[in-house]
Design a protein around this motif. Structure first.
Motif, PDB file in Angstrom:
ATOM      1  N   GLU A 244      81.370  24.785   3.787  1.00  0.00           N
ATOM      2  CA  GLU A 244      81.401  23.368   3.458  1.00  0.00           C
ATOM      3  C   GLU A 244      81.161  23.225   1.964  1.00  0.00           C
ATOM      4  O   GLU A 244      80.308  23.915   1.402  1.00  0.00           O
ATOM      5  CB  GLU A 244      80.285  22.668   4.238  1.00  0.00           C
ATOM      6  CG  GLU A 244      80.462  21.194   4.427  1.00  0.00           C
ATOM      7  CD  GLU A 244      79.364  20.650   5.326  1.00  0.00           C
ATOM      8  OE1 GLU A 244      79.662  20.205   6.438  1.00  0.00           O
ATOM      9  OE2 GLU A 244      78.184  20.696   4.900  1.00  0.00           O
TER      10      GLU A 244
ATOM     11  N   ARG B 112      77.114  25.152   2.848  1.00  0.00           N
ATOM     12  CA  ARG B 112      76.759  25.771   4.132  1.00  0.00           C
ATOM     13  C   ARG B 112      77.915  26.627   4.627  1.00  0.00           C
ATOM     14  O   ARG B 112      79.077  26.277   4.433  1.00  0.00           O
ATOM     15  CB  ARG B 112      76.450  24.680   5.155  1.00  0.00           C
ATOM     16  CG  ARG B 112      75.889  25.286   6.432  1.00  0.00           C
ATOM     17  CD  ARG B 112      75.283  24.266   7.360  1.00  0.00           C
ATOM     18  NE  ARG B 112      74.958  24.917   8.626  1.00  0.00           N
ATOM     19  CZ  ARG B 112      74.601  24.300   9.719  1.00  0.00           C
ATOM     20  NH1 ARG B 112      74.495  22.989   9.718  1.00  0.00           N
ATOM     21  NH2 ARG B 112      74.338  24.966  10.821  1.00  0.00           N
ATOM     22  N   SER B 113      77.600  27.730   5.284  1.00  0.00           N
ATOM     23  CA  SER B 113      78.615  28.615   5.855  1.00  0.00           C
ATOM     24  C   SER B 113      78.694  28.390   7.354  1.00  0.00           C
ATOM     25  O   SER B 113      77.665  28.264   8.029  1.00  0.00           O
ATOM     26  CB  SER B 113      78.265  30.079   5.586  1.00  0.00           C
ATOM     27  OG  SER B 113      78.312  30.346   4.203  1.00  0.00           O
ATOM     28  N   TYR B 114      79.912  28.296   7.882  1.00  0.00           N
ATOM     29  CA  TYR B 114      80.093  28.071   9.316  1.00  0.00           C
ATOM     30  C   TYR B 114      80.838  29.210  10.010  1.00  0.00           C
ATOM     31  O   TYR B 114      81.039  29.164  11.200  1.00  0.00           O
ATOM     32  CB  TYR B 114      80.850  26.757   9.555  1.00  0.00           C
ATOM     33  CG  TYR B 114      80.002  25.540   9.361  1.00  0.00           C
ATOM     34  CD1 TYR B 114      79.108  25.132  10.355  1.00  0.00           C
ATOM     35  CD2 TYR B 114      80.062  24.807   8.188  1.00  0.00           C
ATOM     36  CE1 TYR B 114      78.319  24.002  10.173  1.00  0.00           C
ATOM     37  CE2 TYR B 114      79.270  23.682   8.005  1.00  0.00           C
ATOM     38  CZ  TYR B 114      78.404  23.289   8.999  1.00  0.00           C
ATOM     39  OH  TYR B 114      77.610  22.186   8.824  1.00  0.00           O
ATOM     40  N   GLY B 115      81.288  30.210   9.276  1.00  0.00           N
ATOM     41  CA  GLY B 115      82.049  31.301   9.915  1.00  0.00           C
ATOM     42  C   GLY B 115      83.339  30.776  10.506  1.00  0.00           C
ATOM     43  O   GLY B 115      83.986  29.908   9.930  1.00  0.00           O
TER      44      GLY B 115
END
Lengths: 81, 81, 81, 81, 81, 81, 81
Positions: free
Chosen positions: C50, C58-61
């Motif tokens: 994001e 932020r990382s969401y994979g």
């Protein structure tokens, strides 16, 4: 019967080549010459001008307006805009 | 008849390969070269640039714009943006 | 013709396996590797991150993004995000 | 090819029985075990928990989420929520 | 039971005749006995009660809820509302 | 089974000719006698009255309500409005 | 007349050539003579007048109103607007 209008799109058909006023959901209005429309009420105006508070604020020339942003279209009101 | 436009998409077809201005519902505008569009008015622009208050604020290169976020498209206004 | 793009989805097809930037209606952006998309413009990103104000927040994979929340998709802008 | 995902729904299919994070348009998030989904992206979660600002604020157990309220779904981010 | 749910509507089917909680996009919730639903997620509740901030604020008896205003439906959360 | 309601529209069918309460997305409510409805939940009320904060504020007589503006419909709550 | 209305559009059909009041989602109302409508509830009014707070604020003449912007239509209320 007024002007042979039996279905809503008949009004747009009779307005082809004439000045119309288009009210958008954003609050702005456009005036211009109606060249084309389809069942989604997408319209193409020639010599399109944006109108805010009764004043023409910008010229866009040939313009495609997406139907789902339109509230109403009035051919006869264009002259007064 | 102006420029052979009988249906709204005819305007987009005639604008392929040319600069267009796209007004989004978010209030921002894009200018770029129209490469492709479909019946949902999804468009692909080359050399896309975001415009705010008449100033180009960011370059996005090749960009896909989803049709349901578009208010209007003007080929002739792109030169002035 | 640029890159063989005749229809809007051709751009997404050519971007498979590459980094793209996705602008959401919420104002946020995602960057990630495009794995899949469909005609609703639902997309799946790998290594999705994001982005707010140019910073990755932020990382969401692996992430599924619903098409109706998307404003635009730019493959070339992802590198700059 | 990552994880055999060729179409967007392949990601949801591979996430069945696993924890997922669902971002809603309201700003809230849900985490829970994905039991079922359909082409509208309606989903059913087991052991669903509402998350605000990274904190689980309420448990809903088995929950049906309507697809048109969903922004994105991330299987891998659920563990961090 | 969890294992019998293969499609999202299976959850609603298994909840027929039981108390459910319905979260609306307006922010309000309804609790009531689920009598019927359809593929649009239109639902009919018996003994419907509006809930705000965890308190039942009004009784509506038999009530038809239009599906496009619903965010989520939780059968198990109804008891706590 | 309550009142033979197997599908959501069965409730509306059973309410024909009776007073119903209609909650609109605008926050306003209408009460009136249900004369007709269709699958879009468009309804026609006779003796329609607008209700705000529990008070009847205006009479509209025969009124067509467009379905996509409706949140819920309650036949039994009309008497209390 | 009430008894002839079996489907919602029957009310609009019976109102052709008569004055109607149209409430828009924008909060404004129009009054005018109903000339035509279709299943999308697109309508054409003759002698259309915009009404705000019970006062007629502007005349638009022949006007096309797009159905998805309409909340309700009342033939009998037009006389009072």
């Amino acid at each position: 019967m007024v002007n042979g209008i039996e279905r809503p799109l008949d009004l747009l058909n009779s307005a082809k080549g004439k000045e119309i006023l288009v009210q958008l959901k954003t609050g702005k209005q456009f005036v211009g010459t109606l060249l084309a429309f389809d069942i989604h009420i997408n319209v193409v105006l020639d010599n399109a001008k944006e109108v805010e508070n009764g004043e023409q604020t910008r010229s866009y020339g040939l313009t495609f307006l997406r139907g789902d942003t339109i509230i109403f279209i009035s051919p006869s009101a264009a002259a007064k805009a």
